[in-house]
Design a protein around this motif. Structure first.
Motif, PDB file in Angstrom:
ATOM      1  N   VAL A 103       1.764  54.987 114.835  1.00 31.36           N
ATOM      2  CA  VAL A 103       0.518  55.756 114.742  1.00 31.36           C
ATOM      3  C   VAL A 103       0.696  57.097 115.462  1.00 31.36           C
ATOM      4  O   VAL A 103       0.332  58.162 114.952  1.00 31.36           O
ATOM      5  CB  VAL A 103      -0.664  54.966 115.349  1.00 31.36           C
ATOM      6  CG1 VAL A 103      -1.903  55.863 115.478  1.00 31.36           C
ATOM      7  CG2 VAL A 103      -0.972  53.731 114.505  1.00 31.36           C
ATOM      8  N   ARG A 104       1.274  57.037 116.667  1.00 31.48           N
ATOM      9  CA  ARG A 104       1.499  58.263 117.442  1.00 31.48           C
ATOM     10  C   ARG A 104       2.364  59.244 116.667  1.00 31.48           C
ATOM     11  O   ARG A 104       2.166  60.455 116.715  1.00 31.48           O
ATOM     12  CB  ARG A 104       2.172  57.912 118.779  1.00 31.48           C
ATOM     13  CG  ARG A 104       2.107  59.015 119.844  1.00 31.48           C
ATOM     14  CD  ARG A 104       2.851  58.617 121.097  1.00 31.48           C
ATOM     15  NE  ARG A 104       4.278  58.556 120.893  1.00 31.48           N
ATOM     16  CZ  ARG A 104       5.105  59.592 120.960  1.00 31.48           C
ATOM     17  NH1 ARG A 104       4.639  60.782 121.231  1.00 31.48           N
ATOM     18  NH2 ARG A 104       6.399  59.448 120.734  1.00 31.48           N
ATOM     19  N   LEU A 129       1.663  50.886 117.318  1.00 38.03           N
ATOM     20  CA  LEU A 129       0.903  52.025 117.846  1.00 38.03           C
ATOM     21  C   LEU A 129       1.803  53.248 118.023  1.00 38.03           C
ATOM     22  O   LEU A 129       1.334  54.388 117.944  1.00 38.03           O
ATOM     23  CB  LEU A 129       0.224  51.646 119.163  1.00 38.03           C
ATOM     24  CG  LEU A 129      -0.935  50.639 119.028  1.00 38.03           C
ATOM     25  CD1 LEU A 129      -1.477  50.261 120.403  1.00 38.03           C
ATOM     26  CD2 LEU A 129      -2.054  51.198 118.148  1.00 38.03           C
ATOM     27  N   VAL A 137      -3.466  49.814 111.170  1.00 39.45           N
ATOM     28  CA  VAL A 137      -2.897  48.892 112.156  1.00 39.45           C
ATOM     29  C   VAL A 137      -3.963  47.882 112.592  1.00 39.45           C
ATOM     30  O   VAL A 137      -3.689  46.684 112.723  1.00 39.45           O
ATOM     31  CB  VAL A 137      -2.338  49.663 113.368  1.00 39.45           C
ATOM     32  CG1 VAL A 137      -1.857  48.701 114.453  1.00 39.45           C
ATOM     33  CG2 VAL A 137      -1.184  50.556 112.928  1.00 39.45           C
ATOM     34  N   GLU A 144      -1.923  54.921 109.842  1.00 34.31           N
ATOM     35  CA  GLU A 144      -3.274  55.218 110.319  1.00 34.31           C
ATOM     36  C   GLU A 144      -3.699  54.149 111.316  1.00 34.31           C
ATOM     37  O   GLU A 144      -3.374  52.971 111.141  1.00 34.31           O
ATOM     38  CB  GLU A 144      -4.258  55.221 109.137  1.00 34.31           C
ATOM     39  CG  GLU A 144      -4.012  56.322 108.124  1.00 34.31           C
ATOM     40  CD  GLU A 144      -4.192  57.703 108.738  1.00 34.31           C
ATOM     41  OE1 GLU A 144      -5.095  57.862 109.586  1.00 34.31           O
ATOM     42  OE2 GLU A 144      -3.420  58.607 108.380  1.00 34.31           O
ATOM     43  N   PRO A 145      -4.464  54.547 112.356  1.00 32.12           N
ATOM     44  CA  PRO A 145      -4.911  53.539 113.321  1.00 32.12           C
ATOM     45  C   PRO A 145      -5.752  52.425 112.696  1.00 32.12           C
ATOM     46  O   PRO A 145      -5.613  51.255 113.075  1.00 32.12           O
ATOM     47  CB  PRO A 145      -5.731  54.343 114.343  1.00 32.12           C
ATOM     48  CG  PRO A 145      -5.842  55.724 113.808  1.00 32.12           C
ATOM     49  CD  PRO A 145      -4.833  55.918 112.738  1.00 32.12           C
TER      50      PRO A 145
END
Ligand SMILES: [Zn+2]
Length: 448
Positions: free
Chosen positions: A343-344, A340, A353, A349-350
């Motif tokens: 992602v941040r 994550l 994940v 991409e969320p």
């Protein structure tokens, strides 16, 4: 229970209702019933509980390294709501008695779990397939190495038996014939010396001796052989902890599925001067070029699954010289937070994940009730603030190992984790205060 204003991985903001163990609605504008518990998400991310298809929770046999209670607490605090445990416990999960001993201990788990059956020359396939095993794995095609390695003939038999039972074979692929013995020979010569080790790796060990020893070629060759055997038998095969981009390509090109670990994704040989023997695992850390190429294959969807190979050992065990220190690192608690964080940073991409740690493992291993935030599925849910990372520190983690190879890396850690509608973990982001819920974990297995 009603979770209001939750951001989903695709960016939609929705209210999510949980009735009993299931998600009953994902909509806008749901109003709470008078007796309903409300959890305001306030725009934070509601992620499906992660499924880690590769852990070693060490019981029965090695409770000083990990127990089902400590391992599952570590999972819950990391947003993992289902784990699949591997068979190299004591007794090994290769017999009915071995399975039964583990199944009893696993009742202490806070998260759902699958139990893999193992293959050794004395395994009991008829008895094992009568038990609710998850899959066969990790089957170690490596001839004889003292690590539950088996030869090609037994591997072929295991593949046949698994196919007939409708089970997947998960394979640990390293061909010991292609290891570079010269890389560790000098260490063996030194083992009688009476001077104390000058570094965590032992007297004269270059920091990356273990990586030089267990070559990339050994993995690539074993993957090619294992997948060929499975394809001949028309049986599904899943390659565990693929550490090289060439190995990923060999598996995927031949129609197999594969997993990559967080340590092969976020660490490389360049980290070994810092990690010393704490960076010893099988397969070993690879070059920075290979690590980067592996990350590309994760980002572009070539890699199917990320799983941790969570293999805890104590600090005392890992502090031994290189040849005595056991292989393996903990990781179940840091997998989702590290992903994550990427992602941040805009590197993954969320949705990607979500697929890597939840939707795709649910699909590959026939768990249709898990893997997505959708009405009708299990309420395995993780609430995180995607803009609030914190530093990974061993003292804040819950595995019995008491250390992490990811010390100092930033991660987006869960504030709440739920397993089939029961809250099993909370962390107050202001005070850091944590709570754990009851041992609600149940045995799960692929749907027939
Ligand atoms: Zn493993």
């Amino acid at each position: 229970m009603l979770i209001t204003d939750a951001a989903l991985v695709d960016g939609r903001v929705r209210d999510v209702r949980v009735e009993g163990e299931r998600i009953s609605a994902v909509e806008r504008g749901l109003t709470p019933d008078s007796d309903e518990r409300v959890i305001p998400a306030d725009g934070r991310l509601l992620f499906p509980g992660a499924i880690d298809v590769h852990v070693h929770f060490r019981e029965p046999g090695f409770p000083h390294k990990e127990t089902w209670e400590t391992g599952s607490r570590s999972a819950a605090a990391g947003g993992v709501t289902t784990v699949v445990d591997q068979p190299n416990t004591d007794p090994a999960t290769t017999t009915g008695a071995g399975f039964d001993a583990k199944a009893t201990l696993a009742e202490a788990s806070l998260v759902d779990y699958g139990i893999n059956g193992g293959v050794t020359p004395d395994w009991e396939p008829d008895v094992l397939f009568d038990r609710p095993i998850f899959a066969l794995g990790e089957v170690f095609l490596a001839d004889s190495t003292g690590e539950m390695g088996i030869d090609a003939e037994l591997f072929a038999e295991a593949v046949d038996r698994a196919r007939d039972a409708g089970a997947t074979v998960t394979v640990h692929a390293e061909n010991a014939d292609l290891f570079d013995e010269a890389a560790i020979e000098s260490l063996e010569d030194d083992s009688d010396a009476d001077s104390p080790p000058s570094s965590p790796t032992g007297r004269s060990a270059p920091a990356d001796a273990w990586s030089a020893y267990r070559t990339a070629e050994a993995e690539i060759d074993a993957i090619e052989r294992a997948v060929a055997v499975a394809n001949d038998a028309d049986a599904p095969v899943h390659v565990a902890h693929t550490s090289t981009p060439e190995g990923v390509d060999a598996a995927v090109d031949a129609g197999a599925t594969c997993e990559v670990t967080p340590h092969h994704l976020f660490l490389s040989r360049e980290d070994l001067p810092r990690l010393g023997t704490f960076g010893r695992m099988n397969p070993p850390l690879r070059s920075e070029d290979r690590r980067a190429a592996l990350f590309e294959r994760v980002a572009d969807g070539t890699v199917d699954v990320i799983a941790t190979d969570h293999a805890p050992h104590t600090v005392e065990e890992k502090e031994q010289p290189l040849l005595e220190a056991p292989s393996g690192v903990p990781g179940v608690e840091t997998m989702l937070p590290l992903l994550l964080e990427t992602v941040r940073q805009g590197r993954l991409e969320p949705e990607r994940v979500r697929d890597l740690v939840a939707a795709t493992p649910a699909k590959l291993f026939d768990l249709p009730q898990k893997g997505k935030v959708e009405p009708g599925r299990d309420a395995d849910l993780v609430l995180v603030d995607p803009d609030r990372p914190r530093e990974t520190q061993a003292g804040g983690l819950h595995s019995k190992a008491g250390w992490t190879p990811f010390e100092g890396l930033w991660g987006v850690f869960p504030e709440l984790t739920m397993v089939r509608g029961t809250v099993v973990y909370t962390r107050d982001p202001e005070t850091g205060a944590e709570t754990f819920g009851p041992a609600v974990g149940e045995n799960v297995r692929p749907e027939e």
